[in-house]
Design a protein around this motif. Structure first.
Motif, mmCIF file in Angstrom:
data_model
loop_
_atom_site.group_PDB
_atom_site.id
_atom_site.type_symbol
_atom_site.label_atom_id
_atom_site.label_comp_id
_atom_site.label_asym_id
_atom_site.label_seq_id
_atom_site.Cartn_x
_atom_site.Cartn_y
_atom_site.Cartn_z
ATOM 1 N N THR A 180 0.809 -1.228 0.000
ATOM 2 C CA THR A 180 0.000 0.000 0.000
ATOM 3 C C THR A 180 0.835 1.267 0.000
ATOM 4 O O THR A 180 0.324 2.346 -0.309
ATOM 5 C CB THR A 180 -0.911 0.030 1.237
ATOM 6 N N GLY A 181 2.119 1.147 0.361
ATOM 7 C CA GLY A 181 2.962 2.325 0.460
ATOM 8 C C GLY A 181 2.671 3.167 1.682
ATOM 9 O O GLY A 181 3.038 4.348 1.736
ATOM 10 N N GLU A 182 2.037 2.586 2.692
ATOM 11 C CA GLU A 182 1.723 3.319 3.913
ATOM 12 C C GLU A 182 2.794 3.078 4.966
ATOM 13 O O GLU A 182 3.310 1.970 5.119
ATOM 14 C CB GLU A 182 0.360 2.895 4.459
ATOM 15 N N LEU A 183 3.095 4.139 5.709
ATOM 16 C CA LEU A 183 4.093 4.099 6.774
ATOM 17 C C LEU A 183 3.379 4.275 8.107
ATOM 18 O O LEU A 183 2.612 5.230 8.288
ATOM 19 C CB LEU A 183 5.119 5.219 6.563
ATOM 20 N N THR A 184 3.599 3.351 9.045
ATOM 21 C CA THR A 184 2.959 3.442 10.358
ATOM 22 C C THR A 184 4.015 3.419 11.450
ATOM 23 O O THR A 184 5.037 2.746 11.333
ATOM 24 C CB THR A 184 1.977 2.279 10.576
ATOM 25 N N VAL A 185 3.745 4.145 12.529
ATOM 26 C CA VAL A 185 4.686 4.226 13.652
ATOM 27 C C VAL A 185 4.577 2.956 14.490
ATOM 28 O O VAL A 185 3.499 2.588 14.964
ATOM 29 C CB VAL A 185 4.425 5.465 14.516
ATOM 30 N N HIS A 186 5.714 2.289 14.701
ATOM 31 C CA HIS A 186 5.801 1.091 15.531
ATOM 32 C C HIS A 186 6.215 1.450 16.958
ATOM 33 O O HIS A 186 5.699 0.886 17.932
ATOM 34 C CB HIS A 186 6.803 0.129 14.904
ATOM 35 N N ALA A 187 7.164 2.384 17.094
ATOM 36 C CA ALA A 187 7.656 2.809 18.402
ATOM 37 C C ALA A 187 8.338 4.160 18.250
ATOM 38 O O ALA A 187 8.635 4.606 17.136
ATOM 39 C CB ALA A 187 8.630 1.777 18.976
ATOM 40 N N GLU A 188 8.578 4.811 19.364
ATOM 41 C CA GLU A 188 9.253 6.113 19.353
ATOM 42 C C GLU A 188 10.241 6.175 20.510
ATOM 43 O O GLU A 188 9.880 5.879 21.653
ATOM 44 C CB GLU A 188 8.247 7.255 19.448
ATOM 45 N N THR A 189 11.481 6.534 20.205
ATOM 46 C CA THR A 189 12.514 6.685 21.229
ATOM 47 C C THR A 189 12.742 8.169 21.471
ATOM 48 O O THR A 189 13.052 8.918 20.540
ATOM 49 C CB THR A 189 13.828 6.020 20.789
ATOM 50 N N THR A 190 12.563 8.575 22.723
ATOM 51 C CA THR A 190 12.684 9.991 23.077
ATOM 52 C C THR A 190 14.069 10.289 23.639
ATOM 53 O O THR A 190 14.591 9.550 24.474
ATOM 54 C CB THR A 190 11.620 10.376 24.114
#
Length: 348
Positions: A180-190
């Motif tokens: 689909t060419g979609e990008l989704t957030v799996h995790a975020e490091t702050t």
């Protein structure tokens, strides 16, 4: 791309600041010297990336404009040939681009987003299939009022995409659906507030990531787990352990092929800082600093042989190259090519 028979380079230069677009250069593989051979029209190409299509290598350039765009060039022949007109990225001021799984990704600094553009069979980019918009801010009122995506890079395994955001003091680990060419957030490091991360570089082992702060002159050392997509900060390595009197604005990190050194270009001090990495990859310490050969080093790249560094000095308008001492990692200036408002360098 690394290879002994590499003989060409492409150099971005900001046309809004007197640059020529994309400067073409020949490369002497023995000395590392660059010689300009021409130029291709391109609007403010702040970053370049090289891909591969069935017909040969393809060069991609982002235009750091509002709205932003990307252009592809067939570079199999002596003269680059555009693969169609510039394609809008549905974002402002793209500063970085990369390729993964049949798609082109752009980090859009002005709009704080990452765009995904599918690639046609000949390598030409198509209209964006998705735009991932970041959210958040940081404590620096001048630079962090909102998100500012500065780099987007696939990990060595090809499973994940990492997005570095200067405005939100974070790195987003994302998954790309190639269908689909979609990008989704799996995790975020702050990261610590006010770090202002700009770019990151992977250790050759693929198990560590070094995140460079632009607002704080520090490298955040992270462990990377490609199985789970987990990025864990484990240490900080200051670029100037004894302090620095003048403003320092780091721009680009490069890890040596053997994983022993990390080089960082720093604006303000106009220097290349050398950090020694311990065998585990968990620690780094600044061991040397040399002049970058000009003013305003915007990008730093490793040459095709892995034994030379090339600095794109935007303010002084040149690309300067350095031979690297294999034992100490210390760069030694070897030559320079005048390139007005130089932004980045790639080799073919």
């Amino acid at each position: 791309m690394v290879g002994k028979d590499t003989e060409r380079a492409f150099i971005g230069s900001f046309t809004s600041a007197g640059g020529r677009g994309i400067v073409l250069a020949s490369l002497d593989p023995d000395t590392g010297a660059l010689t300009a051979t021409g130029a291709v029209d391109a609007v403010d190409p702040s970053y370049l990336a090289l891909g591969q299509a069935p017909g040969g290598p393809v060069l991609y350039a982002v235009s750091e404009t509002a709205p932003g765009a990307v252009t592809a060039y067939d570079v199999a022949g002596a003269v680059p040939r555009p693969l169609g007109a510039p394609v809008p990225v549905d974002g402002d001021d793209p500063t970085h681009l990369s390729l993964t799984r049949g798609h082109l990704l752009t980090a859009n600094y002005g709009s704080g987003s990452v765009s995904v553009l599918p690639l046609a069979a000949d390598g030409a980019p198509q209209a964006p299939s998705g735009v991932l918009r970041h959210r958040g801010s940081g404590p620096d009122r001048d630079r962090q009022r909102g998100p500012h995506a500065h780099q987007v890079l696939p990990d060595p395994s090809g499973r994940w995409v990492l997005g570095v955001d200067l405005g939100t003091d974070s790195v987003r680990i994302c998954a790309l659906d190639p269908a689909t060419g979609e990008l989704t957030v799996h995790a975020e490091t702050t990261l610590p507030p006010g770090t202002g991360p700009r770019h990151l570089a992977f250790h050759p082992s693929g198990r560590h990531v070094y995140v460079l702060g632009e607002l704080r002159p520090v490298v955040t050392v992270c462990r990377w787990d490609a199985e789970t997509g987990a990025l864990e900060a484990v240490a900080e390595a200051p670029l100037f352990p004894d302090g620095v009197e003048e403003p320092a604005s780091p721009s680009a990190p490069v890890v040596s092929p053997d994983g022993r050194f990390l080089w960082v270009a720093v604006r303000g001090t106009d220097s290349i800082v050398v950090l020694a990495l311990d065998p585990t990859g968990d620690r780094g310490s600044a061991v040397a600093s040399v002049p970058c050969g000009g003013h305003g080093p915007r990008d730093l790249v490793l040459g095709p042989t892995g034994t030379r560094l090339y600095v794109a000095n935007k303010r002084s308008g040149d690309v300067t190259w350095f031979d690297v001492d294999a034992a100490t990692g210390t760069p030694r200036r070897a030559g320079s090519l005048a390139v007005p408002s130089a932004s980045t360098v790639v080799f073919v």
